[in-house]
Design a protein around this motif. Structure first.
Motif, mmCIF file in Angstrom:
data_model
loop_
_atom_site.group_PDB
_atom_site.id
_atom_site.type_symbol
_atom_site.label_atom_id
_atom_site.label_comp_id
_atom_site.label_asym_id
_atom_site.label_seq_id
_atom_site.Cartn_x
_atom_site.Cartn_y
_atom_site.Cartn_z
ATOM 1 N N TYR A 102 43.773 51.755 -36.728
ATOM 2 C CA TYR A 102 42.472 51.905 -35.925
ATOM 3 C C TYR A 102 42.497 51.624 -34.474
ATOM 4 C CZ TYR A 102 37.281 51.583 -34.626
ATOM 5 O OH TYR A 102 36.213 51.457 -34.119
ATOM 6 N N ARG B 137 44.828 54.614 -33.197
ATOM 7 C CA ARG B 137 43.733 55.694 -32.872
ATOM 8 C C ARG B 137 42.790 55.638 -31.528
ATOM 9 N NH1 ARG B 137 40.559 56.690 -36.674
ATOM 10 N NH2 ARG B 137 40.671 54.774 -38.088
ATOM 11 N N SER C 38 43.337 57.849 -28.217
ATOM 12 C CA SER C 38 42.334 58.746 -27.866
ATOM 13 C C SER C 38 42.258 58.766 -26.384
ATOM 14 C CB SER C 38 41.000 58.263 -28.591
ATOM 15 O OG SER C 38 41.395 58.427 -29.921
ATOM 16 N N VAL D 179 41.622 62.451 -23.370
ATOM 17 C CA VAL D 179 40.239 62.591 -22.705
ATOM 18 C C VAL D 179 40.648 63.518 -21.481
ATOM 19 C CG1 VAL D 179 38.121 61.534 -21.787
ATOM 20 C CG2 VAL D 179 39.174 60.845 -23.746
ATOM 21 N N LYS E 201 35.636 46.752 -32.192
ATOM 22 C CA LYS E 201 34.522 47.201 -31.366
ATOM 23 C C LYS E 201 33.998 46.562 -30.413
ATOM 24 C CE LYS E 201 33.044 50.114 -35.283
ATOM 25 N NZ LYS E 201 31.828 50.415 -36.191
ATOM 26 N N SER F 23 32.858 53.865 -24.709
ATOM 27 C CA SER F 23 31.823 54.148 -25.672
ATOM 28 C C SER F 23 32.099 55.428 -26.602
ATOM 29 C CB SER F 23 30.437 54.243 -24.884
ATOM 30 O OG SER F 23 30.209 53.016 -24.239
ATOM 31 N N GLN F 24 32.271 56.583 -25.852
ATOM 32 C CA GLN F 24 32.407 57.689 -26.247
ATOM 33 C C GLN F 24 33.363 57.681 -27.491
ATOM 34 O OE1 GLN F 24 30.320 60.134 -26.068
ATOM 35 N NE2 GLN F 24 31.234 61.558 -27.533
ATOM 36 N N ILE F 25 34.475 57.190 -27.134
ATOM 37 C CA ILE F 25 35.669 57.114 -27.976
ATOM 38 C C ILE F 25 35.427 56.317 -29.239
ATOM 39 C CG2 ILE F 25 38.016 56.217 -28.257
ATOM 40 C CD1 ILE F 25 38.628 56.867 -25.447
ATOM 41 N N MET G 151 32.396 55.880 -30.380
ATOM 42 C CA MET G 151 31.638 56.640 -31.371
ATOM 43 C C MET G 151 32.388 57.915 -32.312
ATOM 44 S SD MET G 151 27.977 57.175 -29.412
ATOM 45 C CE MET G 151 28.540 57.964 -27.990
ATOM 46 N N GLU G 152 33.224 58.362 -31.610
ATOM 47 C CA GLU G 152 34.013 59.541 -32.266
ATOM 48 C C GLU G 152 35.122 59.177 -33.140
ATOM 49 O OE1 GLU G 152 35.060 61.851 -28.830
ATOM 50 O OE2 GLU G 152 32.994 62.546 -28.627
ATOM 51 N N THR G 153 35.804 57.809 -33.038
ATOM 52 C CA THR G 153 36.710 57.389 -33.762
ATOM 53 C C THR G 153 36.410 56.360 -34.815
ATOM 54 O OG1 THR G 153 38.069 57.187 -31.734
ATOM 55 C CG2 THR G 153 39.029 56.049 -33.796
ATOM 56 N N PRO G 154 36.360 56.995 -36.181
ATOM 57 C CA PRO G 154 35.794 56.398 -37.171
ATOM 58 C C PRO G 154 36.695 55.224 -37.676
ATOM 59 C CG PRO G 154 37.000 58.239 -38.039
ATOM 60 C CD PRO G 154 36.872 58.402 -36.540
#
Length: 323
Positions: free
Chosen positions: A231, A234, A238, A242, A279, A308-310, A312-315
């Motif tokens: 995690y 990743r 990420s 961007v 997180k 914040s965007q990353i 949200m997009e990274t499970p």
């Protein structure tokens, strides 16, 4: 060797006592205080970007008092020299030899106030000691001892007469945070104590430096599941893809995120890391390591918003192996 549940409970108890102790000085800022002790017990350093008068000096002093350590304050100015920080060797005519006179960097908690006002040459005097815990003067290495933590501050508003910290130095800080202004209730409590000067406020020592070193060692023993490592990997990868980011987080940033997540897990009474630990620390640990494209920055894109965007997009991982 992995931390036991009993050790995690002991760690959490002391950590919460330390946070409550400093909370007497820095009212209503529990999250920032937790970040500060997380950085300390992760053997890292903290960068505070905040306005004047928000309690940065009191924060650093309260942390040093809580761990029964020494503290020093270095006011960074354009004419400050590297030797003013690390110390210098002075010739002693009596013994016919040079003697090393220690600088203010030799303390457990060092407040580097307005660090971006000094020249890059002077700023670089902190690189070695922040990474390796010692300074080298005239070819002789001098350890600064443990615990050791630099709390650096910079003003986000005034840019005249300042030197932006280079990426290599920003990478040395394990996390970046902001104290911010207190809420209304905390402001009223502060005003009630207006008769006491800030430097006269003291807090009792909770633990010794030896206990802090022991807690730092324990934090390294917290279990990290392979799915958590994946995690974090990743998330860091990420940041490099961007479009608005020219330079993503480094491997040092990934290691810092794991180290601080271990400490936060122990502070929560757990002997293993969960995705929520990652997180909670992703933005403080990784955001300041990103270099935003100038055009995107001009359009209002910020590193925290990208993180914040990353997130949200990274499970996150949905399950873990048994501990």
């Amino acid at each position: 060797m992995t931390m036991t549940p009993e050790q995690a409970t002991w760690f959490s108890g002391i950590f919460n006592r330390l946070v409550a102790n400093v909370d007497q000085v820095l009212l209503g800022k529990t999250f920032v205080i937790r970040l500060g002790f997380t950085a300390l017990l992760s053997d890292g350093h903290l960068l505070l970007e905040d306005f004047p008068g928000t309690g940065k000096t009191s924060f650093a002093r309260a942390i040093s008092q809580s761990v029964a350590g020494s503290s020093s304050r270095i006011q960074f100015t354009p004419d400050l020299l590297p030797g003013d920080i690390t110390g210098v060797s002075i010739y002693n005519q009596v013994v016919s030899d040079f003697e090393f006179h220690r600088g203010p960097i030799f303390a457990n908690i060092v407040l580097a106030d307005e660090i971006n006002r000094a020249s890059p040459k002077t700023q670089s005097a902190l690189l070695e000691v922040m990474e390796e815990g010692h300074v080298t003067v005239d070819g002789v290495t001098h350890p600064v001892g443990a615990p050791f933590m630099v709390i650096a501050t910079q003003n986000p508003i005034e840019q005249a007469g300042t030197y932006r910290l280079p990426e290599a130095q920003l990478d040395r800080f394990i996390m970046k945070a902001s104290i911010g202004y207190p809420d209304h209730a905390s402001t009223l409590r502060i005003l009630e104590g207006a008769g006491v000067k800030a430097h006269e406020t003291t807090v009792p020592a909770i633990v010794t430096a030896e206990v802090v070193a022991e807690m730092s060692q324990l934090a390294r023993m917290v279990h990290v599941d392979p799915t958590i490592n994946d995690y974090v990997g990743r998330l860091v990868e990420s940041t490099r893809t961007v479009p608005e980011v020219r330079l993503g987080a480094s491997v040092r940033g990934a290691l810092a995120l794991i180290r601080t997540a271990k400490t936060l897990a122990a502070a929560s009474g757990r002997h293993y890391v969960i995705p929520d630990d990652v997180k909670a620390l992703a933005e403080p640990v990784l955001a300041h390591r990103l270099v935003i494209d100038p055009e995107a920055e001009f359009d209002g894109v910020t590193a925290p918003s990208i993180m914040s965007q990353i997130l949200m997009e990274t499970p996150p991982p949905s399950e873990r192996q048994s501990v």
